[in-house]
Structure formats: structure tokens, C-alpha cells
Design a protein around this motif. Sequence first.
Motif, PDB file in Angstrom:
ATOM      1  N   ARG A   1     -65.192 -14.062  46.586  1.00  0.00           N
ATOM      2  CA  ARG A   1     -64.591 -15.176  45.845  1.00  0.00           C
ATOM      3  C   ARG A   1     -63.615 -15.910  46.746  1.00  0.00           C
ATOM      4  O   ARG A   1     -62.939 -15.298  47.565  1.00  0.00           O
ATOM      5  N   GLY A   2     -63.529 -17.231  46.580  1.00  0.00           N
ATOM      6  CA  GLY A   2     -62.553 -18.042  47.293  1.00  0.00           C
ATOM      7  C   GLY A   2     -63.129 -18.732  48.518  1.00  0.00           C
ATOM      8  O   GLY A   2     -64.301 -18.573  48.853  1.00  0.00           O
ATOM      9  N   ARG A   3     -62.264 -19.507  49.176  1.00  0.00           N
ATOM     10  CA  ARG A   3     -62.686 -20.267  50.359  1.00  0.00           C
ATOM     11  C   ARG A   3     -61.599 -20.214  51.423  1.00  0.00           C
ATOM     12  O   ARG A   3     -60.417 -20.188  51.122  1.00  0.00           O
ATOM     13  N   GLY A   4     -62.063 -20.223  52.676  1.00  0.00           N
ATOM     14  CA  GLY A   4     -61.152 -20.221  53.808  1.00  0.00           C
ATOM     15  C   GLY A   4     -61.932 -20.392  55.087  1.00  0.00           C
ATOM     16  O   GLY A   4     -63.040 -20.944  55.088  1.00  0.00           O
TER      17      GLY A   4
ATOM     18  N   MET B   1     -58.795 -15.486  48.245  1.00  0.00           N
ATOM     19  CA  MET B   1     -60.118 -14.949  48.562  1.00  0.00           C
ATOM     20  C   MET B   1     -60.165 -13.462  48.233  1.00  0.00           C
ATOM     21  O   MET B   1     -59.210 -12.732  48.509  1.00  0.00           O
ATOM     22  N   GLU B   2     -61.282 -13.042  47.669  1.00  0.00           N
ATOM     23  CA  GLU B   2     -61.535 -11.618  47.470  1.00  0.00           C
ATOM     24  C   GLU B   2     -62.648 -11.224  48.428  1.00  0.00           C
ATOM     25  O   GLU B   2     -63.716 -11.839  48.434  1.00  0.00           O
ATOM     26  N   MET B   3     -62.365 -10.202  49.240  1.00  0.00           N
ATOM     27  CA  MET B   3     -63.268  -9.799  50.302  1.00  0.00           C
ATOM     28  C   MET B   3     -63.626  -8.318  50.163  1.00  0.00           C
ATOM     29  O   MET B   3     -62.765  -7.502  49.814  1.00  0.00           O
TER      30      MET B   3
ATOM     31  N   ILE C   1     -65.617 -19.862  55.367  1.00  0.00           N
ATOM     32  CA  ILE C   1     -65.834 -18.689  54.520  1.00  0.00           C
ATOM     33  C   ILE C   1     -65.902 -19.176  53.081  1.00  0.00           C
ATOM     34  O   ILE C   1     -65.040 -19.928  52.626  1.00  0.00           O
ATOM     35  N   GLU C   2     -66.934 -18.752  52.389  1.00  0.00           N
ATOM     36  CA  GLU C   2     -67.111 -19.048  50.970  1.00  0.00           C
ATOM     37  C   GLU C   2     -67.882 -17.883  50.373  1.00  0.00           C
ATOM     38  O   GLU C   2     -68.389 -17.030  51.115  1.00  0.00           O
ATOM     39  N   PRO C   3     -67.985 -17.807  49.052  1.00  0.00           N
ATOM     40  CA  PRO C   3     -68.724 -16.693  48.461  1.00  0.00           C
ATOM     41  C   PRO C   3     -70.127 -16.577  49.066  1.00  0.00           C
ATOM     42  O   PRO C   3     -70.832 -17.573  49.227  1.00  0.00           O
ATOM     43  N   GLY C   4     -70.467 -15.366  49.462  1.00  0.00           N
ATOM     44  CA  GLY C   4     -71.759 -15.107  50.087  1.00  0.00           C
ATOM     45  C   GLY C   4     -71.707 -15.044  51.601  1.00  0.00           C
ATOM     46  O   GLY C   4     -72.686 -14.660  52.236  1.00  0.00           O
TER      47      GLY C   4
END
Length: 132
Positions: free
Chosen positions: A65-68, A103-105, A81-84
Motif C-alpha cells: 500500500r502507498g506510493r514512494g 507505505m506498507e511493505m 514504488i506503488e502497490p505491486g
Amino acid sequence: MIVRNLTEARDSNRRIVSPDGNWESTRMLLKDDKMGFSFHITTIYKGADFRMHYQNHLESVYCVRGRGEVETLADGKKYPIEPGTLYILDKHDEHMLRAFEEMEMACVFNPPLNGTEVHNAEGAYELNAEAL
């Protein structure tokens, strides 16, 4: 068989909060579990922008989840970085991580972490951290 629940783990000593305020990590699987790797669910807080250099570990990171973005410092390349998205630090890459949103990683480390690790001055985790 080992079975753990993320909500329960977050309410225990398995939840580690970074002293610099950039992230928190729930260590779901650790060295003492004897699987040969560790598995964590890590939250990178919105606005975080910090350097890491895992000199003692290899890491794979999957964005739930989230973006960076992640930037490799050797060549200055930036990767969204994005989901997936999965990024793999297979060469002990020195890098910057930036969170445009929280972001959840899902993170896997080899060798496995002991549990209490936070980044040292070089942005690495020590091999001899205290076990949970």
C-alpha cells in the motif's frame, strides 16, 4: 507449524518503532524461528526520506500500500514504488527511500533479523542485535 496474526504481533514486542520516526516494523518471523530468513510488515511514514545501506543483509521489499520511490545512490537511479512493486537489494545497495504517502511493505531479510534491530549510523542493521 508457526502461525502468527499481524494485529496481535503489532500489540506485542514484535512491533519496533524507529528512533528517527521514519518507520515501524512488525517482525513476524525472526532468526529464532529457524527458517533462514526473517519476514516483516513495515510501515514507512508519509514524508519519510532516509538513507539505508544493509551491509550485513540482503532484502526484498514488496509494496502492499502507498506510493514512494527508492533511489540507488551508486548511480542516482530512481524507481517508483506503488502497490505491486518489488525491489530487491541484492548487492547490499546503498539507497534512499522516500514515502510520498504512507507505505506498507512486506520485507524479507537474509540472514534473518533477531528482532530489535534499528538502523545504525551507516543505515545498516547489526548482526548481533538482541533477540526478542
